[in-house]
Scaffold this motif. Sequence first.
Motif, PDB file in Angstrom:
ATOM      1  N   VAL A  97      63.141  28.748  71.395  1.00 57.10           N
ATOM      2  CA  VAL A  97      62.290  28.540  72.566  1.00 57.10           C
ATOM      3  C   VAL A  97      62.720  29.547  73.616  1.00 57.10           C
ATOM      4  CG1 VAL A  97      61.573  26.921  74.327  1.00 57.10           C
ATOM      5  CG2 VAL A  97      62.068  26.108  72.042  1.00 57.10           C
ATOM      6  N   GLY A  98      61.817  30.409  73.995  1.00 55.13           N
ATOM      7  CA  GLY A  98      62.142  31.404  75.002  1.00 55.13           C
ATOM      8  C   GLY A  98      62.669  32.674  74.388  1.00 55.13           C
ATOM      9  N   PRO A  99      62.966  33.724  75.132  1.00 55.20           N
ATOM     10  CA  PRO A  99      62.853  33.841  76.586  1.00 55.20           C
ATOM     11  C   PRO A  99      61.413  33.818  77.123  1.00 55.20           C
ATOM     12  CG  PRO A  99      63.557  35.915  75.604  1.00 55.20           C
ATOM     13  CD  PRO A  99      63.558  34.910  74.532  1.00 55.20           C
ATOM     14  N   GLN A 100      60.425  34.073  76.266  1.00 55.28           N
ATOM     15  CA  GLN A 100      59.054  33.930  76.756  1.00 55.28           C
ATOM     16  C   GLN A 100      58.440  32.677  76.144  1.00 55.28           C
ATOM     17  OE1 GLN A 100      59.990  37.323  76.492  1.00 55.28           O
ATOM     18  NE2 GLN A 100      59.881  37.320  78.706  1.00 55.28           N
ATOM     19  N   HIS A 101      58.156  31.703  76.974  1.00 52.24           N
ATOM     20  CA  HIS A 101      57.603  30.441  76.490  1.00 52.24           C
ATOM     21  C   HIS A 101      56.842  29.809  77.645  1.00 52.24           C
ATOM     22  CE1 HIS A 101      57.588  26.228  75.201  1.00 52.24           C
ATOM     23  NE2 HIS A 101      57.706  26.692  73.986  1.00 52.24           N
TER      24      HIS A 101
END
Lengths: 396, 325, 126
Positions: A8-12
């Motif tokens: 999960v992430g860094p872009q979520h």
Amino acid sequence: MHGSELIVGPQHPALKEPASFRVHVDGEKILSLDLDISYNHRGIEKGMEQRTFEKNIYLVERICGICSHSHTTNFCKGIEEIMNLTIPRRAQYIRVIMAELERIHSHLLWLGVEGHGMGFDTLFMYTWRDRETVLDLMETISGGRISHAMNRLGGVRRDVDDATAKKVLQELKFLEGRADYYINLVKTEKTLAKRMKGVGILSKKMALELAAVGPTARGSGVKRDIRKDDPYAAYGEIPFKMITSDSCDVYGRNYVRVYELKESLDMVRYALENLPKGDLYAPIPDTVKAAEVVSRYEAPRGELFYYIRTNANNMIERAHVRTPTFANWLSVVEAMKGMHIADIPIIIAAIDPCMSCTSRTTIVDANDRKLGALSWEELEAYSIKWYKGRGIGWEK
Amino acid sequence: MNWLIEAFYIFFFPGFLFAIAYGFFMEWFDRKLYAKMQDRLGPPFLQPLADFIKLLSKEDIVPKAASKALFNYVPVLSLAFLLTAFLYIPIFSNSSPLGFNGDMILVLYLKTLPSILLFVGGWHSGNAFSSIGAYRELSMVFVYEVAFFAVILSPVLITGSWAFSDLAAYQQSNPWFFILQPIGFVVALMCLQAKLGRVPFDMPEAEAEIVGGPFTEYSGKKLALFRLCTNMTMVVGSALIAVVFLGGPSLLFDTSSLGWPAMHLLGFAAFLIKTLFVIFILSVVRSAFARIRIDQMVFFGWKWLGLLALLQIAATIILKMVGVF
Amino acid sequence: MALGVIVKELFESLAKKPATIKYPFEKVPVAERFRGRIHFDSKKCIGCSKCSIVCPAKAIEMVPDEKHTEVDFAGRKMARQRIPRCDLLVCIRCELCAEACPTKAIELTNKFSGCSGKREMFVTVE
């Protein structure tokens, strides 16, 4: 027990700022969580060493967009302590008014983000609409919605005159109605309760052990509030209750925050009605002795901690900032265990994370047993090595 | 000239063109209501169309890890199924021009397929979030479709026919089914909400948790088609509920004496009003709740939706045996 | 009734005017103290560069005054040598320059929207 890894992430969509969570899941259940929070290093602590005290106020104001007043007040508080200044009472009260308005705005913002995390966009829209009122009030007082630029060494820069005070008091009535509404909503709404009760359990013992701060700690029944424990500004004179909850879950953190809305509104009202007469600021000395100071402050998210060491050249030799989010990350790892994938955004949002406040870099290489800073070339080489280690190739 | 008229039926009215246009209108209506209830301005009238055209012009990416054929054909197929389903729903008179005895079963069947296809598309996207969304979608299908079929069954038990025309004809001379079977109506609405994947049942998409679920890897034209599919599900679903529970094209008074143009126009107006009423209720539900978890949904679905649906059938059978219907 | 809390608000919002506005066509009112785009008063500025010194963001730079405008200060006439130039993309609107200005030549106006296709947006004395 088998499991798979979900990154999960860094872009979520649930994260407003970059942070990475490697969640080990088994079906919908979370087994464990790895954090990587350092995506946003801005070198502010180093930058503080190169500026004068006055200019530093505007630098620390930009550490966090939501608690900008907290950072400046805490910084000024530390330097004032080194300077041995007595701050006029009026300035203290105005600082409290701004701080509490900021808390209301931060908590309303948080409630919206939490609502969005559980798909309750209506709550998100309503809270952010009401937050506009608070921002307008802060704009009326200080001239800025987010960066208030209200503090100076020795006091505050702008006065709250009678006309402004009257306007603020009027708007407070509306906000009090809305605070009651949100308390009612959080207490009665069924789907909200379904998503929050029993989710993200952080026991009192673990909260103490992991040094949780602010509403996260108070939601687990830990009585910890710098405004009570170590009163600064006018908090010693203004009556208020410390809100705690024993439910130790996301609902508890939510409960603490919505009731704090009400407390903060009462405090703003009290401060405005009992605003003492006097100067806005005390004159500051030209030179500052070499000294070190620890300054603590209850920001909306929890304890904000500054360590400042000054030198004989009227400059800061070393400054360290520990933001409340940084202190709360460990509690997220604990609270996440055994929960569902669907709870990830809620548990993360429940500490009201502020990623860019949080980034720290200290290089600890477990293989090479080295500790310290890296040059740019070394950093580049390290990142390529790291990605290759995870099977991500680098073809030119 | 018979084939010309049939082609007109299929492609223009009440066929594909009308269905797509009405789908866009419904999306606008739903978004506007949702916005107004949240104290916002909401999108302008042509926004859904603009969004659709914009998506069509966007880059279309197929992930390396995806199974190409399945990934590509899923949106087209599900759109085809939904458009076909719409052809059989009566919208201005008691029966659709293409209606036959048993058309209800066909519509229910065609309406279920896109959910299965969405699972297939998500599963073959080669993305962890898509896979999670896909299996959530599949777990939900087994909950709401059962309840939905069960509550559609109970009006059929009364009329004794699997044809929309008989159902509509029955409701012209009797009270509408949402009065006769209120529990069934509520359950059907909840199931439609789940089918559309909207709050509180939007966990297959849940953008804050799993980045849009099965849609994660879809982009450009295929995503546009999926959005069109959602609109078509709205049209087909609300039309189905309007026909089954709200009397379809029938009005509160007898319109057959007015001559066929007026009668059909009134029937069409009734259809529009009833479907928009269904969308209105769904919009309110969407804005009044938070998303529940998938395990809570399965629990809720079997404990309440399934149970209530069975209760409705039992009540219908008992009342029929007693001789009320 | 638990559900009533939110549904009541939903229908109230449905009936009333939305809280949001059509931004480029309508603008929000700003407070009197609002700190917006910086404005230098050409008649008052004496080119003392105090603003440039206090600026925490180093947004204000002193550039030569080509015209050598004649200005008054404390009853004395003099030709101005330098004028301040503020980079709007660097300016943080803290108002320290306005406080430091000995002639009150700097004001933070209530203009807040400024778009430009250029990389540089400068404001200088007018």
